[in-house]
Design a protein around this motif. Structure first.
Motif: not given
Ligand code: SF4
Length: 185
Positions: A9-11, A30-37, A53-55
């Motif tokens: 939802k945030l993304n 580019v919201p960010g990425e990675g495991p949520l823990d 370009e890629t997000g």
């Protein structure tokens, strides 16, 4: 709502965001990425051209160096880190300028919600823009290469990897900082 749904939802909100002028010039947020823990929450300055370009965060030369630095610290980037930035859209023009105070203010709620959601107790601040967002009254040079406690979390402060790409001197300092990261903890 579970963590995954909340992050999605945030993304989506970030994807549609027009709260500052960077929405006009970006290709992709580019919201960010990675495991949520993730154990480590890493905060850069803002996306670069490759990321725009890629997000996806930190996929260019700085990202490659960041991955190498984390490996020196014994940290697996893909398994142990959530990576994002102070602003979620490419600061331009000029290309790769520092985000302006009003852009940072417009974007900061997304970052706060991400930190809360992922819940990492260790935060790595990449460079002075990220440092000043959390410690506006303090000098970056006093804290570089150190952990500090604040609000129930620990913050590690070092240069942005882009500085290590531009100057060998900074790359050496970055390598020394990351080698010591878990000895200092
Ligand atoms: S930088 Fe942040 S506040 Fe500005 S448009 Fe992008 S997501 Fe919205």
């Amino acid at each position: 709502m579970n963590k995954t749904s909340r992050m999605e939802k945030l993304n989506r909100e970030i994807g549609l965001c027009v709260k500052c002028r960077l929405s006009i010039t970006r290709i992709k947020p580019v919201p960010g990425e990675g495991p949520l823990d993730a154990d480590y929450f890493i905060i850069g300055q803002g996306p670069g051209a490759n990321e725009d370009e890629t997000g996806r965060p930190f996929i260019g030369r700085s990202g490659k160096l960041l991955t190498e630095l984390l490996a020196l610290a014994g940290i697996d980037r893909s398994k142990e880190t959530f990576i994002t930035s102070i602003v979620k859209c490419l600061p331009t023009p000029p290309l790769n300028r520092k985000p302006r105070p009003d852009e940072i203010a417009a974007c900061c709620d997304y970052l706060a919600r991400q930190i809360e959601l992922v819940g990492s107790k260790k935060i790595i601040l990449l460079g002075d823009v990220a440092f000043r967002r959390f410690f506006p009254k303090d000098k970056f040079s006093d804290w570089r290469g150190k952990w500090r406690d604040s609000g129930g979390r620990k913050y590690f402060i070092s240069y942005h990897p882009a500085a290590g790409i531009r100057f060998q001197k900074f790359k050496k300092i970055l390598e020394a900082d990351y080698k010591a990261i878990n000895k200092l903890d």
